[in-house]
Design a protein around this motif. Structure first.
Motif, mmCIF file in Angstrom:
data_model
loop_
_atom_site.group_PDB
_atom_site.id
_atom_site.type_symbol
_atom_site.label_atom_id
_atom_site.label_comp_id
_atom_site.label_asym_id
_atom_site.label_seq_id
_atom_site.Cartn_x
_atom_site.Cartn_y
_atom_site.Cartn_z
ATOM 1 N N ASP A 123 -32.142 -70.495 56.878
ATOM 2 C CA ASP A 123 -32.259 -71.434 55.765
ATOM 3 C C ASP A 123 -33.563 -72.196 55.948
ATOM 4 O O ASP A 123 -33.685 -73.038 56.841
ATOM 5 C CB ASP A 123 -31.064 -72.381 55.751
ATOM 6 N N GLN A 161 -40.480 -78.403 50.506
ATOM 7 C CA GLN A 161 -39.773 -78.693 51.748
ATOM 8 C C GLN A 161 -39.875 -77.513 52.716
ATOM 9 O O GLN A 161 -40.151 -77.685 53.907
ATOM 10 C CB GLN A 161 -38.297 -79.004 51.471
ATOM 11 N N VAL A 162 -39.675 -76.302 52.193
ATOM 12 C CA VAL A 162 -39.775 -75.106 53.031
ATOM 13 C C VAL A 162 -41.196 -74.951 53.564
ATOM 14 O O VAL A 162 -41.408 -74.677 54.754
ATOM 15 C CB VAL A 162 -39.351 -73.854 52.242
ATOM 16 N N SER A 197 -34.885 -74.561 54.441
ATOM 17 C CA SER A 197 -34.893 -75.994 54.159
ATOM 18 C C SER A 197 -34.244 -76.812 55.269
ATOM 19 O O SER A 197 -34.172 -78.032 55.181
ATOM 20 C CB SER A 197 -34.164 -76.278 52.837
ATOM 21 N N SER A 198 -33.784 -76.138 56.324
ATOM 22 C CA SER A 198 -33.072 -76.810 57.408
ATOM 23 C C SER A 198 -33.938 -76.910 58.661
ATOM 24 O O SER A 198 -34.329 -75.884 59.230
ATOM 25 C CB SER A 198 -31.786 -76.046 57.752
ATOM 26 N N ALA A 228 -37.117 -77.272 46.399
ATOM 27 C CA ALA A 228 -37.043 -76.840 47.792
ATOM 28 C C ALA A 228 -38.339 -76.242 48.313
ATOM 29 O O ALA A 228 -38.593 -76.295 49.522
ATOM 30 C CB ALA A 228 -35.913 -75.822 47.953
ATOM 31 N N CYS A 229 -39.162 -75.669 47.437
ATOM 32 C CA CYS A 229 -40.373 -74.971 47.909
ATOM 33 C C CYS A 229 -41.283 -75.859 48.760
ATOM 34 O O CYS A 229 -41.718 -75.438 49.845
ATOM 35 C CB CYS A 229 -41.145 -74.385 46.736
ATOM 36 N N GLN A 252 -34.148 -69.904 49.306
ATOM 37 C CA GLN A 252 -34.756 -70.701 50.365
ATOM 38 C C GLN A 252 -34.715 -69.952 51.693
ATOM 39 O O GLN A 252 -35.087 -70.495 52.730
ATOM 40 C CB GLN A 252 -34.025 -72.035 50.500
#
Length: 225
Positions: free
Chosen positions: A196, A97-98, A198-199, A94-95, A180
Motif C-alpha cells: 500500500d 502522498q504516494v 499510502s502507508s 493519494a498520488c 495506490q
C-alpha cells in the motif's frame, strides 16, 4: 584474569558468532520473498514421478518514454530491482502522498544502482514528458533513478491490466480511478512484493524487502548488470 571474568568474556565473544551462524543457516529461507502473479502450473516428470511447478508471470513493457523524452523498454528493467506505481499528475488525493513516501525509498537506495523507481501515468493524454519532468522535479526525482513514464493510452492500460493485473481505470482525470498499490519487480521481471503506497509502515516493509532481495543476489554472486 579471574575464571568468572574469563568465562564471561568467552560468552560475550561467542554470542555474536552463534547469531551469525544462525542467520547464515536459517535467515535466507526464513526471509525469502514470495513470487506473485502465477501464469500456469506445469507438470514435469523427474525420476519417474510427476512434479507440479508454478510458472509465474514476467512483466513485458510496452513502448513508453520517460520524463526526459527517452524511449524506455523491457531491456531497461533487466538491470536490477524496480518499484512500480501508477498515478497521474492532476490527482489531488493519494498520488501526492504516494510520491512523497517514494522519496524515502529513493533516498534509502540513492547510491544503490540496482534499485530504481518507476511511476507510470494513467493520463497520458495530459501527462506529456514536459509535464512529467516538472512533476519529477517537484519530488526531487534523481535522473535515471526515478523514472516517470508516459506513452500510448492503449499500451499504458495494457501494462496496467495485462501485466500488473489491476482493474482498468474508469473515465478520465480528474475522475480517473487508480490504484495506490506499489509493486517490487526483480531483475527477471517477476513481481516479488505488493504494498500500500499510502502507508508509511508499508513503505518500511518495502525498504526491508528490497534489502532482502539485494542480499539474496549478493549471496548467489549474481553479476550486477
Amino acid at each position: 584474569m579471574r575464571p568468572k571474568q574469563t568465562l564471561l568474556l568467552g560468552l560475550m565473544l561467542l554470542v555474536p558468532v552463534l547469531a551469525f551462524l544462525f542467520l547464515k543457516t536459517f535467515g535466507t529461507n526464513r526471509y525469502a520473498l514470495p513470487t506473485y502473479l502465477p501464469d500456469r502450473v506445469d507438470s514435469t516428470q523427474v525420476g519417474g514421478k510427476w512434479q507440479r511447478d508454478t510458472v509465474f508471470h514476467r512483466i513485458v513493457w510496452p513502448a513508453v518514454q520517460s520524463q526526459s523524452g527517452r524511449p524506455v523498454s523491457s531491456q531497461d528493467f533487466a538491470k536490477g530491482l524496480y518499484v512500480v506505481n501508477f498515478f497521474y499528475t492532476t490527482c489531488a488525493g493519494a498520488c501526492p502522498q504516494v510520491s512523497s513516501l517514494l522519496q524515502r525509498v529513493q533516498e534509502k537506495f540513492r547510491h544503490e544502482p540496482r534499485v530504481r523507481l518507476t511511476s507510470v501515468t494513467l493520463d497520458p493524454a495530459h501527462d506529456t514528458p514536459a509535464i512529467l519532468e516538472k512533476y519529477a522535479e517537484q519530488y526531487g526525482a534523481i535522473s535515471g533513478k526515478w523514472l516517470f513514464l508516459t506513452g500510448d493510452k492503449t499500451a499504458v492500460y495494457r501494462l496496467l491490466t495485462d501485466e500488473f493485473r489491476l482493474p482498468a481505470p474508469q473515465g478520465v482525470a480528474p475522475g480517473l480511478q487508480h490504484s495506490q498499490q506499489l509493486f517490487l519487480v526483480d531483475r527477471a521481471g517477476q513481481v516479488r512484493g505488493r504494498y500500500d503506497g499510502s502507508s508509511p509502515k508499508e513503505i518500511e516493509r518495502l525498504i526491508t524487502e528490497i534489502g532482502v532481495m539485494l542480499y539474496s543476489y549478493d549471496l548467489t554472486d549474481e553479476p550486477r548488470r
